[in-house]
Write a protein that holds these residues in place. Structure first.
Motif, mmCIF file in Angstrom:
data_model
loop_
_atom_site.group_PDB
_atom_site.id
_atom_site.type_symbol
_atom_site.label_atom_id
_atom_site.label_comp_id
_atom_site.label_asym_id
_atom_site.label_seq_id
_atom_site.Cartn_x
_atom_site.Cartn_y
_atom_site.Cartn_z
ATOM 1 N N ARG B 129 0.853 -1.291 -0.081
ATOM 2 C CA ARG B 129 0.158 0.148 0.051
ATOM 3 C C ARG B 129 0.858 1.259 0.023
ATOM 4 O O ARG B 129 0.569 2.201 -0.892
ATOM 5 C CB ARG B 129 -0.880 -0.013 1.132
ATOM 6 C CG ARG B 129 -2.127 -0.629 0.793
ATOM 7 C CD ARG B 129 -3.337 -0.675 2.112
ATOM 8 N NE ARG B 129 -2.985 -1.298 3.218
ATOM 9 C CZ ARG B 129 -3.184 -2.436 3.720
ATOM 10 N NH1 ARG B 129 -3.960 -3.099 2.999
ATOM 11 N NH2 ARG B 129 -2.780 -3.004 4.907
ATOM 12 N N SER B 130 2.015 1.059 0.819
ATOM 13 C CA SER B 130 2.841 2.482 0.767
ATOM 14 C C SER B 130 3.347 2.724 -0.330
ATOM 15 O O SER B 130 3.628 3.495 -0.852
ATOM 16 C CB SER B 130 3.781 2.195 1.832
ATOM 17 O OG SER B 130 3.432 1.696 3.018
ATOM 18 N N ALA B 131 3.776 1.542 -1.213
ATOM 19 C CA ALA B 131 4.261 1.710 -2.546
ATOM 20 C C ALA B 131 3.353 2.480 -3.345
ATOM 21 O O ALA B 131 3.921 3.204 -4.383
ATOM 22 C CB ALA B 131 4.785 0.253 -3.091
ATOM 23 N N ARG B 132 2.160 2.469 -3.106
ATOM 24 C CA ARG B 132 1.003 2.988 -4.006
ATOM 25 C C ARG B 132 0.673 4.526 -3.711
ATOM 26 O O ARG B 132 0.183 5.374 -4.175
ATOM 27 C CB ARG B 132 -0.413 2.460 -3.942
ATOM 28 C CG ARG B 132 -0.225 1.026 -4.654
ATOM 29 C CD ARG B 132 -1.695 0.475 -5.148
ATOM 30 N NE ARG B 132 -1.755 -0.740 -4.726
ATOM 31 C CZ ARG B 132 -2.448 -1.322 -3.797
ATOM 32 N NH1 ARG B 132 -3.172 -0.382 -2.796
ATOM 33 N NH2 ARG B 132 -2.445 -2.637 -3.679
ATOM 34 N N GLY B 133 1.186 4.840 -2.190
ATOM 35 C CA GLY B 133 0.889 6.195 -1.825
ATOM 36 C C GLY B 133 1.687 7.204 -1.892
ATOM 37 O O GLY B 133 2.449 6.954 -2.866
ATOM 38 N N THR B 134 1.326 8.177 -1.516
ATOM 39 C CA THR B 134 2.322 9.622 -1.705
ATOM 40 C C THR B 134 3.568 9.329 -1.115
ATOM 41 O O THR B 134 4.576 9.778 -1.752
ATOM 42 C CB THR B 134 1.628 10.623 -1.268
ATOM 43 O OG1 THR B 134 1.072 10.625 0.075
ATOM 44 C CG2 THR B 134 0.288 11.052 -1.939
ATOM 45 N N SER B 135 3.659 8.676 0.003
ATOM 46 C CA SER B 135 4.718 8.600 0.593
ATOM 47 C C SER B 135 6.141 7.953 -0.116
ATOM 48 O O SER B 135 7.238 7.963 0.437
ATOM 49 C CB SER B 135 4.693 7.698 2.067
ATOM 50 O OG SER B 135 4.254 6.461 1.735
ATOM 51 N N ALA B 136 5.625 7.318 -1.338
ATOM 52 C CA ALA B 136 6.733 6.645 -1.945
ATOM 53 C C ALA B 136 7.465 7.542 -2.859
ATOM 54 O O ALA B 136 8.673 7.254 -3.345
ATOM 55 C CB ALA B 136 6.004 5.431 -3.024
ATOM 56 N N VAL B 137 6.880 8.743 -2.983
ATOM 57 C CA VAL B 137 7.724 9.829 -3.837
ATOM 58 C C VAL B 137 7.722 11.119 -3.365
ATOM 59 O O VAL B 137 7.976 12.092 -4.068
ATOM 60 C CB VAL B 137 6.873 9.928 -5.231
ATOM 61 C CG1 VAL B 137 7.176 8.551 -5.941
ATOM 62 C CG2 VAL B 137 5.512 10.013 -5.074
ATOM 63 N N VAL B 347 8.145 5.812 3.272
ATOM 64 C CA VAL B 347 7.610 4.549 2.802
ATOM 65 C C VAL B 347 7.665 3.716 4.109
ATOM 66 O O VAL B 347 6.579 2.884 4.443
ATOM 67 C CB VAL B 347 8.214 3.874 1.964
ATOM 68 C CG1 VAL B 347 7.895 2.389 1.574
ATOM 69 C CG2 VAL B 347 7.997 4.477 0.377
#
Lengths: 470, 470
Positions: B129-137, B347
């Motif tokens: 889920r984090s990979a999809r969230g804003t925190s990934a970038v 992330v």
């Protein structure tokens, strides 16, 4: 279920709860779902966040209620003043480059490239794969994932001229970002109270790391062409410094890019004095008019300690840097790193490796290069046309920044405040000087959001230079 | 595509390449796919790894070939000896707890819980889920993701008695694991050359962090019931130490768990001396017979600096710890943290928050508790029945370790070596003593793989105690 939507609902609920008296009953999940047009899962996640924060409590079968407000009375921590004493080292305050800026601002200040410049698809795919891999539930070796160590070493090795021994995988140590790499290199190779030669101006994070370790900084002037080897020679002789920290490629902030001749000359000085060159290759992936050839690639006998981060070019979330050092220096660095951090999350290491091994990583870098070229050219021409009262040296051949000289007797902090009031975020140059600033500068970063607004930003900067008092 | 399968193929190819002369052509991808029974994607990934490492090169349209071997000649780093000088601080060597052990060994040494004890499904889902969230970038704030700060603060707040002000979200700072939290707390609150009181024995990582910072350790004896407040009082009076580092809950290695009375007494001493208690709540999620109630929850005026990591209970890949401190102490800690690390990957923070907010996190902790109970009981009875020549105090009420007293005049290092030769990995107790060990101990960890082998392990330990020379 994206973080953002539940975050949004949690935020709305937080505001609602803040204004509601303790014991008030919250709307039912069904009502919230309807009101926020979100899925029950998302609403439940938002509610769990607020419960986790002790703001609301659920009484099974009854409903969800606003918690009784926590005790609020003024705290007195006065005793800590005596306990802490005056600080052993007073650290510079957080710099502008890390400060957040409002969305509607024209940002020429950010230290990190805009999301448009990141390989977002690659990063998300790599993180998703790592989430499935063994690295998600295991501990990597202290020095790093062997394949990632090998990648950092081979990136240098491929540029190593024949006859020079290429670095081995074991020479690389993986750090959680380059800041900890700098701190460890300074502590392990220089040490508190000892001297470190540094370009002036130089990266504020390195100045911060030096203050953290307590090393004595010995500045040598460095303009748009890099430092003068004779200045370096003199500084090393006079201070007995143990190392020279430098950014030979598209230096932050000046954009200086060393010529092959200068690189050779610096390596000679460093070898003659028997000291280390700590080469910060922060902009390795941000060459515009030319590629970076690290000095470390030509290092024969472990004089160069090479630091190269993936955080800026892959993603701020991929907090991974590689440090390549050889001989006892590498052992000291590894020992310090372990005492500092133990190891770097294997998920981040696996994701970083995954990204840089993808064929499309190369094509991404090519597109970043062309985007940076047009962003730089746009800002350079905007500055030249619209900020006549300031001076800009040659446009940098890579990196993310312009280094703008302001008229004498202007106060860059006052200018940056004035600009901020008018919606333009710029960084006063003073943060980048290890000693007194030699003049008033602004650092303008062209990797931020909304490059279309560069001309408007330049216009406002000129206005502020004309009437700083507004 | 799992990392492991491509890793396996890469490893096989590496061996093949090592034995092949430079210029040899590799089998075609089709052949490799057939040979390794893997997908083309997986084979391609393995090939890219080797290319990334400069071991093979692809000539488009022709094939893939073994690279010309890199120059190999002995390097001389002798000059570094003079450049580095003797170390300012000599750091203890990596401890047994971080050493890797062969798969076929009986492991009573690991410092990290076995994979069976991790919420693997939760972790993978959260990372995905984090990979999809804003925190990934994006880059999180320096102090951490606000919702994660709030979670760490509220976990304490929920245990705060009425009338005492609960910590606020802003009091929490997110660290990349508890080791960096310890280093920063020691540096910011104590400082090089100053004194820190520590239990003896105590966590080796804390002893390492103290050496790293250069603080002077002042040991107070601590048995299976914790330290004697009068010893602490005396140590603080005599040395003017600035803080007391302790593990009040299921201490590593002794398993000591402080009684409420002892906790009160220690808090009183700490307050009377106007010093800090650095509370390392490493085993917060590993209570077996009782839950942990941190002393920090009862702290009125910022005397307790609370450190709590999720690395051991969530996943070694989720390198996230929360430090809760109040007043100027928190500001000093944040400044040091920023100079050290800038920030922790968003992330990892988002994934950590996601895991601990899942309803099944609670049920996972319950199942871990019962698994740890049976693992502990199994090892305790094995030790009592099969290692008559050693002595074990009361079984620990939580945590991951047994602290086994060996007969006088045995050498624990010799014993652990003898055991290792017979396939049993144990840790000599000496690493856990900040000063001379008061006696020969082994630390036995019951959270490792294959608990079924505990009795066999115990039998071998007893054999080694009888005939250490084998």
């Amino acid at each position: 279920m994206s973080h953002s939507s539940s975050d949004r609902i949690a935020q709305a609920l937080r505001e609602w709860v803040a204004s509601a008296p303790a014991g008030t009953r919250l709307p039912s999940t069904r009502e919230l779902v309807a009101h926020h047009e979100a899925s029950p899962v998302t609403v439940q996640k938002a509610l769990r966040m607020l419960m986790g924060q002790g703001l609301i409590e659920s009484r099974p079968g009854v409903g969800t209620f606003v918690c009784t407000a926590p005790v609020a009375r003024p705290q007195d921590y006065g005793w800590q003043t005596a306990a802490l004493g005056s600080p052993q080292r007073s650290l510079p305050r957080p710099t502008a480059a890390l400060r957040a800026t409002a969305n509607d601002m024209i940002t020429l200040r950010s230290g990190y490239p805009d999301r448009d410049l990141l390989p977002e698809r690659l990063v998300r795919a790599a993180l998703t794969r790592s989430a499935r891999g063994t690295s998600a539930v295991t501990r990597p070796p202290v020095a790093g994932l062997p394949d990632l160590q090998a990648w950092f070493a081979s990136e240098l090795g491929q540029l190593t001229p024949p006859g020079v021994a290429a670095p081995a995988a074991g020479d690389a140590v993986i750090f959680p970002g380059s800041q900890s790499g700098l701190v460890t290199a300074f502590r392990a190779l220089v040490g508190a109270g000892e001297s470190l030669v540094i370009e002036s101006p130089s990266y504020w994070g390195a100045i911060l790391a030096a203050a953290e370790v307590g090393v004595r900084l010995v500045p040598v002037p460095s303009g748009s062409h890099g430092p003068d080897p004779e200045d370096l020679d003199r500084a090393l002789t006079q201070t007995g410094a143990r190392a020279f920290y430098a950014q030979p490629h598209f230096a932050n902030p000046t954009g200086a890019h060393w010529s092959p001749e200068l690189s050779e000359a610096v390596l000679d000085v460093v070898k003659r004095h028997g000291v280390f060159l700590i080469e910060d290759d922060w902009a390795h992936d941000f060459g515009i008019d030319e590629d970076v050839v690290p000095l470390a690639a030509r290092d024969e006998d472990g004089h160069v300690v090479y630091l190269r981060s993936l955080t800026k070019s892959v993603s701020p979330a991929i907090r991974v840097a590689g440090l390549v050092a050889r001989g006892p220096a590498r052992d000291r660095i590894l020992a310090d790193f372990q005492a500092q951090s133990m190891y770097v999350s294997g998920v981040l290491q696996a994701a970083a490796l995954d990204v840089v091994l993808q064929p499309s990583w190369r094509s991404h870098l090519r597109s970043v290069r062309s985007q940076l070229a047009s962003r730089r050219d746009l800002l350079v021409s905007a500055v030249r046309e619209l900020i006549p009262s300031a001076h800009l040296d040659a446009a940098p051949r890579g990196g993310l920044n312009l280094w703008l000289r302001l008229p004498d007797h202007t106060d860059p902090h006052q200018i940056s405040l004035a600009c901020e009031q008018r919606g333009v975020a710029v960084a006063a140059g003073d943060d980048w000087f290890p000693a007194e600033p030699v003049g008033p500068y602004l650092r303008l970063n062209y990797a931020g959001p909304n490059p279309g607004a560069f001309p408007e930003g330049a216009r406002i900067i000129e206005e502020c230079l004309q009437r700083p008092q507004g």
